[in-house]
Design a protein around this motif. Sequence first.
Motif, PDB file in Angstrom:
ATOM      1  N   GLU A   1       0.818  -1.209   0.000  1.00  0.00           N
ATOM      2  CA  GLU A   1       0.000   0.000   0.000  1.00  0.00           C
ATOM      3  C   GLU A   1       0.855   1.263   0.000  1.00  0.00           C
ATOM      4  OE1 GLU A   1      -2.548  -0.330   3.358  1.00  0.00           O
ATOM      5  OE2 GLU A   1      -3.831  -1.868   2.442  1.00  0.00           O
ATOM      6  N   GLN A   2       2.174   1.089   0.075  1.00  0.00           N
ATOM      7  CA  GLN A   2       3.032   2.271   0.152  1.00  0.00           C
ATOM      8  C   GLN A   2       4.339   2.041  -0.622  1.00  0.00           C
ATOM      9  OE1 GLN A   2       5.357   3.296   3.777  1.00  0.00           O
ATOM     10  NE2 GLN A   2       4.072   5.119   3.826  1.00  0.00           N
ATOM     11  N   VAL A   3       4.777   3.064  -1.326  1.00  0.00           N
ATOM     12  CA  VAL A   3       6.048   3.048  -2.037  1.00  0.00           C
ATOM     13  C   VAL A   3       6.820   4.308  -1.644  1.00  0.00           C
ATOM     14  CG1 VAL A   3       7.194   2.880  -4.290  1.00  0.00           C
ATOM     15  CG2 VAL A   3       4.918   1.912  -3.979  1.00  0.00           C
ATOM     16  N   VAL A   4       8.140   4.174  -1.514  1.00  0.00           N
ATOM     17  CA  VAL A   4       8.967   5.323  -1.138  1.00  0.00           C
ATOM     18  C   VAL A   4       9.896   5.668  -2.311  1.00  0.00           C
ATOM     19  CG1 VAL A   4      10.702   6.221   0.473  1.00  0.00           C
ATOM     20  CG2 VAL A   4       8.909   4.647   1.275  1.00  0.00           C
ATOM     21  N   VAL A   5       9.956   6.952  -2.631  1.00  0.00           N
ATOM     22  CA  VAL A   5      10.801   7.421  -3.735  1.00  0.00           C
ATOM     23  C   VAL A   5      11.781   8.475  -3.207  1.00  0.00           C
ATOM     24  CG1 VAL A   5      10.862   8.565  -5.978  1.00  0.00           C
ATOM     25  CG2 VAL A   5       8.974   7.011  -5.430  1.00  0.00           C
ATOM     26  N   TYR A   6      13.057   8.284  -3.506  1.00  0.00           N
ATOM     27  CA  TYR A   6      14.076   9.283  -3.195  1.00  0.00           C
ATOM     28  C   TYR A   6      14.612   9.844  -4.510  1.00  0.00           C
ATOM     29  CZ  TYR A   6      14.283   7.677   1.658  1.00  0.00           C
ATOM     30  OH  TYR A   6      13.969   7.351   2.945  1.00  0.00           O
ATOM     31  N   LEU A   7      14.666  11.157  -4.600  1.00  0.00           N
ATOM     32  CA  LEU A   7      15.256  11.840  -5.755  1.00  0.00           C
ATOM     33  C   LEU A   7      16.301  12.798  -5.210  1.00  0.00           C
ATOM     34  CD1 LEU A   7      15.252  12.479  -8.808  1.00  0.00           C
ATOM     35  CD2 LEU A   7      13.535  14.221  -8.327  1.00  0.00           C
ATOM     36  N   LEU A   8      17.575  12.405  -5.326  1.00  0.00           N
ATOM     37  CA  LEU A   8      18.634  13.152  -4.657  1.00  0.00           C
ATOM     38  C   LEU A   8      19.706  13.559  -5.656  1.00  0.00           C
ATOM     39  CD1 LEU A   8      18.961  10.784  -1.579  1.00  0.00           C
ATOM     40  CD2 LEU A   8      17.671  12.921  -1.696  1.00  0.00           C
ATOM     41  N   ALA A   9      20.075  14.827  -5.610  1.00  0.00           N
ATOM     42  CA  ALA A   9      21.099  15.345  -6.526  1.00  0.00           C
ATOM     43  C   ALA A   9      22.324  15.768  -5.739  1.00  0.00           C
ATOM     44  CB  ALA A   9      20.552  16.530  -7.316  1.00  0.00           C
ATOM     45  N   GLY A  10      23.508  15.338  -6.210  1.00  0.00           N
ATOM     46  CA  GLY A  10      24.773  15.804  -5.656  1.00  0.00           C
ATOM     47  C   GLY A  10      25.521  16.559  -6.726  1.00  0.00           C
ATOM     48  N   LYS A  11      26.766  16.895  -6.446  1.00  0.00           N
ATOM     49  CA  LYS A  11      27.551  17.596  -7.456  1.00  0.00           C
ATOM     50  C   LYS A  11      27.949  16.680  -8.591  1.00  0.00           C
ATOM     51  CE  LYS A  11      29.498  21.091  -4.398  1.00  0.00           C
ATOM     52  NZ  LYS A  11      30.750  21.639  -3.802  1.00  0.00           N
ATOM     53  N   LYS A  12      28.099  15.380  -8.269  1.00  0.00           N
ATOM     54  CA  LYS A  12      28.584  14.442  -9.271  1.00  0.00           C
ATOM     55  C   LYS A  12      27.491  13.608  -9.923  1.00  0.00           C
ATOM     56  CE  LYS A  12      33.349  13.585  -7.893  1.00  0.00           C
ATOM     57  NZ  LYS A  12      34.329  12.529  -7.532  1.00  0.00           N
ATOM     58  N   GLN A  13      26.445  13.378  -9.192  1.00  0.00           N
ATOM     59  CA  GLN A  13      25.459  12.434  -9.723  1.00  0.00           C
ATOM     60  C   GLN A  13      24.047  12.724  -9.230  1.00  0.00           C
ATOM     61  OE1 GLN A  13      26.127   8.851  -6.509  1.00  0.00           O
ATOM     62  NE2 GLN A  13      27.448   8.898  -8.293  1.00  0.00           N
ATOM     63  N   LEU A  14      23.112  12.179  -9.966  1.00  0.00           N
ATOM     64  CA  LEU A  14      21.700  12.242  -9.612  1.00  0.00           C
ATOM     65  C   LEU A  14      21.239  10.819  -9.320  1.00  0.00           C
ATOM     66  CD1 LEU A  14      19.068  13.967  -9.500  1.00  0.00           C
ATOM     67  CD2 LEU A  14      18.751  13.432 -11.922  1.00  0.00           C
ATOM     68  N   ARG A  15      20.580  10.634  -8.169  1.00  0.00           N
ATOM     69  CA  ARG A  15      20.154   9.294  -7.758  1.00  0.00           C
ATOM     70  C   ARG A  15      18.645   9.280  -7.603  1.00  0.00           C
ATOM     71  NH1 ARG A  15      24.049   6.266  -4.725  1.00  0.00           N
ATOM     72  NH2 ARG A  15      22.356   5.450  -3.451  1.00  0.00           N
ATOM     73  N   VAL A  16      18.044   8.224  -8.096  1.00  0.00           N
ATOM     74  CA  VAL A  16      16.618   8.013  -7.860  1.00  0.00           C
ATOM     75  C   VAL A  16      16.431   6.587  -7.351  1.00  0.00           C
ATOM     76  CG1 VAL A  16      16.208   7.394 -10.288  1.00  0.00           C
ATOM     77  CG2 VAL A  16      14.303   8.107  -8.851  1.00  0.00           C
TER      78      VAL A  16
END
Length: 351
Positions: free
Chosen positions: A274-289
């Motif tokens: 019933e639940q999903v977690v999403v992280y969208l994180l940007a650093g100087k070198k890379q973008l992570r999802v």
Amino acid sequence: MGVAMSKQKLIEAMFQKMNDAVFFLKRNEVLYMNPKAMELISKFEVDLFNMPSICHVCNGMTNEKGYQTCSSCFIEGDKNLESFQLFLAKKNDTNSGDIPFSGSYFLLDELEEVNVLVLRNLTNQQETEKLQYQKSLTEYVIHASEEERKRLSRELHDGLAQEIYSALIQLQSMRYTPDFDKVKETASKVETIIVKSLNSIKSMAIDLRPAALDDMGLYAALKSYCKRYEETFGMEVELYSNIQSERFDGNIETMVYRVCTEALINAAKYADVEQVVVYLLAGKKQLRVEVMDEGVGFDLHNIHVKGSGLGLRNMEERISLLGGKVSIETSIGIGTKVLAVIPLEQEDNND
């Protein structure tokens, strides 16, 4: 049966005819080289008097750590390197660029300090790999396009067309209804169907290319998608991000958006949560999802159990086009985490 050639003659014949350039080196001297090595030094900028220091002939090299420059030449040390790649410049030719070679360098006789350097021109091999990659990429694009056409066709036929047909039938029935109240009731039903159809068209348009992605960026588009996702699938999405209005290259925003929505749809189809977690994180070198759920999980080595596996492949293909990587962690009964890491052009070496 003819007279068998001696081992020494066979080695000598191979040395003379092989397509690899072979140099026997001792300190600042080239002891021997085969015809291919002579051909190489006639075509490329190679200083015979400095051959033992490959830095004098190499315009950079790559190894398992990526591209390296000549500033810290590894061959000047005592290391044996079984395989590496380096680049040589052609003589009197500034237009063709550096030519890639594979090389190996090893100590043959420690007492006599004799080393062997073997170089192989990789131009044809890399051209073949490039053609194969382009062919694979073209096949992927065609396949993805056809799959999208199929999806749109199904949605138009099974959804929108059926709704409009239903409205048409009810409008035709109104012609023969003398009861005014009945006409009003039918008109109200037709109005409901048309509103539903309009919402379907808007939803399809957003799925094809959300305007928010172009106008407001990746975070706003994902936030909007998560809201519609919750309404459609009845699942809660917790979206965490350290970017708000920050913009990235258009290709990066598009690919990350598609990968994230693909992972969310997979969670809705298969995770049973019933639940999903999403992280969208940007650093100087890379973008992570990251898209994570604590659902039923699956066997990563048997993904055809619950689907074709094309969704996962699509994610990998999309991110690889950006020079990034996708990793999937999952176990039956534990859940699934999809992680995509994309390098950013504005990298900072101090990061």
